[in-house]
Design an enzyme around this catalytic site. Structure first.
Site, PDB file in Angstrom:
ATOM      1  N   TYR A 142      -7.988   3.581  -2.156  1.00  0.00           N
ATOM      2  CA  TYR A 142      -8.902   3.687  -1.023  1.00  0.00           C
ATOM      3  C   TYR A 142     -10.356   3.883  -1.441  1.00  0.00           C
ATOM      4  O   TYR A 142     -11.267   3.513  -0.714  1.00  0.00           O
ATOM      5  CB  TYR A 142      -8.490   4.847  -0.111  1.00  0.00           C
ATOM      6  CG  TYR A 142      -7.415   4.495   0.884  1.00  0.00           C
ATOM      7  CD1 TYR A 142      -6.154   4.098   0.463  1.00  0.00           C
ATOM      8  CD2 TYR A 142      -7.658   4.569   2.251  1.00  0.00           C
ATOM      9  CE1 TYR A 142      -5.172   3.795   1.370  1.00  0.00           C
ATOM     10  CE2 TYR A 142      -6.678   4.262   3.175  1.00  0.00           C
ATOM     11  CZ  TYR A 142      -5.434   3.874   2.734  1.00  0.00           C
ATOM     12  OH  TYR A 142      -4.456   3.572   3.640  1.00  0.00           O
ATOM     13  N   LYS A 193       5.168   5.077  -9.148  1.00  0.00           N
ATOM     14  CA  LYS A 193       5.650   3.785  -9.647  1.00  0.00           C
ATOM     15  C   LYS A 193       5.486   3.825 -11.165  1.00  0.00           C
ATOM     16  O   LYS A 193       4.790   2.999 -11.771  1.00  0.00           O
ATOM     17  CB  LYS A 193       4.851   2.644  -8.978  1.00  0.00           C
ATOM     18  CG  LYS A 193       5.389   1.260  -9.258  1.00  0.00           C
ATOM     19  CD  LYS A 193       6.729   0.956  -8.604  1.00  0.00           C
ATOM     20  CE  LYS A 193       7.256  -0.386  -9.038  1.00  0.00           C
ATOM     21  NZ  LYS A 193       8.625  -0.678  -8.538  1.00  0.00           N
ATOM     22  N   ASP A 225       9.541   2.281  -4.373  1.00  0.00           N
ATOM     23  CA  ASP A 225      10.387   1.279  -3.703  1.00  0.00           C
ATOM     24  C   ASP A 225      11.738   1.892  -3.333  1.00  0.00           C
ATOM     25  O   ASP A 225      12.259   1.691  -2.223  1.00  0.00           O
ATOM     26  CB  ASP A 225      10.556   0.004  -4.558  1.00  0.00           C
ATOM     27  CG  ASP A 225      10.931   0.280  -6.009  1.00  0.00           C
ATOM     28  OD1 ASP A 225      10.870   1.458  -6.447  1.00  0.00           O
ATOM     29  OD2 ASP A 225      11.287  -0.682  -6.715  1.00  0.00           O
ATOM     30  N   ASP A 249       0.442   6.427   2.711  1.00  0.00           N
ATOM     31  CA  ASP A 249       0.092   5.728   3.950  1.00  0.00           C
ATOM     32  C   ASP A 249       1.308   4.945   4.439  1.00  0.00           C
ATOM     33  O   ASP A 249       1.701   5.005   5.601  1.00  0.00           O
ATOM     34  CB  ASP A 249      -1.087   4.784   3.679  1.00  0.00           C
ATOM     35  CG  ASP A 249      -1.490   3.994   4.916  1.00  0.00           C
ATOM     36  OD1 ASP A 249      -1.563   4.597   6.002  1.00  0.00           O
ATOM     37  OD2 ASP A 249      -1.717   2.767   4.791  1.00  0.00           O
ATOM     38  N   ASP A 253       4.232   6.015   7.654  1.00  0.00           N
ATOM     39  CA  ASP A 253       4.531   5.168   8.826  1.00  0.00           C
ATOM     40  C   ASP A 253       6.033   4.915   8.903  1.00  0.00           C
ATOM     41  O   ASP A 253       6.631   4.922   9.970  1.00  0.00           O
ATOM     42  CB  ASP A 253       3.813   3.810   8.727  1.00  0.00           C
ATOM     43  CG  ASP A 253       2.494   3.792   9.492  1.00  0.00           C
ATOM     44  OD1 ASP A 253       1.902   4.878   9.680  1.00  0.00           O
ATOM     45  OD2 ASP A 253       2.058   2.688   9.886  1.00  0.00           O
TER      46      ASP A 253
HETATM   47  C1  IPM Z   1      -3.703   6.499   8.439  1.00  0.00           C
HETATM   48  C2  IPM Z   1      -4.370   5.215   8.841  1.00  0.00           C
HETATM   49  C3  IPM Z   1      -5.683   5.109   8.079  1.00  0.00           C
HETATM   50  C4  IPM Z   1      -5.361   5.055   6.614  1.00  0.00           C
HETATM   51  C5  IPM Z   1      -6.576   3.931   8.514  1.00  0.00           C
HETATM   52  C6  IPM Z   1      -6.903   3.974   9.987  1.00  0.00           C
HETATM   53  C7  IPM Z   1      -7.837   3.862   7.700  1.00  0.00           C
HETATM   54  O1  IPM Z   1      -3.538   4.139   8.618  1.00  0.00           O
HETATM   55  O2  IPM Z   1      -4.318   7.574   8.608  1.00  0.00           O
HETATM   56  O3  IPM Z   1      -2.567   6.442   7.974  1.00  0.00           O
HETATM   57  O4  IPM Z   1      -5.034   3.988   6.086  1.00  0.00           O
HETATM   58  O5  IPM Z   1      -5.421   6.104   5.971  1.00  0.00           O
HETATM   59 MG    MG Z   2      -1.572   4.670   8.002  1.00  0.00          MG
END
Ligand code: IPM
Ligand code: MG
Length: 367
Positions: A142, A193, A225, A249, A253
């Site tokens: 990032y 990894k 993975d 990240d 999710d």
């Molecule tokens: C998160 C989001 C952010 C990230 C985006 C909106 C920049 O996906 O907080 O997980 O990638 O960190």
């Molecule tokens: Mg995210």
């Protein structure tokens, strides 16, 4: 009586709708706690771009720096997808993380018993899930340098991002991992990894050496993975996970699916600086993002934002009793069968954002 200053950054999409409910729930706790809150709103993301041309206007950053904690909505959306990369709405969030050095991102994923059937995964898989992903938030791909695109005369191009970590960056987030695991089931999984990336080899080396200070915590290492697969295969094997920025990240999710809906997942982003509230200065935000498809309709689930407000009380203000009270209120409302659209089963009446907020406020006030 203590007064805490909370910076409120609603942002874009459903951010303002869900943040408003979290603010109401925080206000409701002050009746019993005696602490009072001073909420100050500021622009961020697309809202900041529209008003000032900048996703993190200087006034917003200044407010964040002097607040006890930051309540954040969400940023981004189709409207700002075509602006230059450096002023994209998302940069607002990335800049706050970096400026305040909020390096540890805590993302709990709990499958509440009354929502086991809200997950698209089988009940037998998700039942009993209660894990915490700790994502490193200010390093890796990032922010790594060099970064950028080179365009060639022949029309081709070459783009670079850099995954980079120092010992210090790994060590401090590893410590957060061990400390959090210690307060949970004392099992930390470090995800990397290591079979391919030298960055991961250093990651594993540093985490292993920090482990010596936490003999009461069991540490294991899992490849990313494999972790992605195990999360949807046997999520109950995880307690606390610590991993670098991009892996975290993606995995967080994925973990959201275990909780039934993204609309249920709160997060805390913490730094080291002790704030005037007792705990570290932190930013608290729902994991779900702006959801442009339902923005402005009043149907978004405010629970992730409300649970983020509970994390704010717990981590930045040391108000454990009030944080527990909010968590319990949310559980009770769900137990009573109330659902927003994202977690409703067919045939359930779906509540709007405000109605769900009202119910949680009522339960918090009743204690
Ligand atoms: C998160 C989001 C952010 C990230 C985006 C909106 C920049 O996906 O907080 O997980 O990638 O960190
Ligand atoms: Mg995210």
């Amino acid at each position: 009586m203590a007064t805490y200053k909370i910076a409120v950054l609603p942002g874009d999409g459903i951010g303002p709708e869900v943040t408003a409910e979290a603010v109401r729930v925080l206000r409701a706790t002050s009746k019993s706690s005696g602490a009072s809150f001073e909420f100050e709103e500021a622009l961020v993301g697309g809202a900041g771009i529209d008003a000032t041309g900048h996703p993190l206007p200087p006034a917003t950053l200044a407010l964040c720096k002097q607040a006890h904690a930051i309540l954040f909505g969400a940023v981004g959306g189709p409207k700002w997808e075509h602006v230059p990369h450096e002023v994209r709405a998302e940069r607002g969030l990335l800049a706050i993380r970096k400026e305040l050095d909020l390096y540890a991102n805590l993302r709990p994923a709990i499958c509440f018993p009354m929502l086991v059937d809200a997950s698209p995964l089988k009940r037998s898989v998700v039942e009993g899930t209660d894990l915490m992903v700790i994502r490193e938030l200010t390093g890796g791909l990032y922010y790594g340098e060099p970064r950028g695109v080179e365009r060639f005369a022949d029309g081709g191009a070459r783009a670079v991002n850099t995954m980079v970590y120092t010992t210090r960056e790994i060590e401090r987030v590893a410590r957060v991992g061990f400390e959090v695991a210690r307060k949970r089931r004392k099992h930390l999984t470090s995800v990397d990894k290591n079979n391919v990336l030298v960055v991961s080899q250093l990651w594993r080396e540093v985490v292993t050496s920090v482990a010596k200070d936490y003999p009461d915590v069991t540490l294991d290492h899992v490849l990313v993975d494999n972790c992605a697969m195990a999360l949807v295969h046997r999520p109950t094997q995880f307690d606390t996970i610590v991993t670098e920025n991009t892996f975290g990240d993606i995995l967080s999710d994925e973990a959201a699916i275990l909780a039934g809906s993204m609309g249920m997942l709160p997060s805390a982003s913490l730094g080291n600086l002790a704030g005037a509230g007792g705990g570290p200065v932190g930013l608290y935000e729902p994991v779900h993002g702006t959801a442009p498809d339902i923005a402005g309709q009043g149907v978004a689930n405010p629970i992730a934002a409300i649970l983020s407000a509970a994390m704010l009380l717990r981590y930045s203000l040391n108000m454990t009793r009030e944080a527990d009270r909010i968590d319990a209120a949310v559980r009770r409302v769900l137990e009573q069968g109330h659902r927003t659209r994202d977690i409703a089963a067919r045939g359930d009446k779906a509540l709007g954002t405000r109605e769900m907020g009202d119910l949680v406020v009522q339960h918090v006030e009743r204690g």
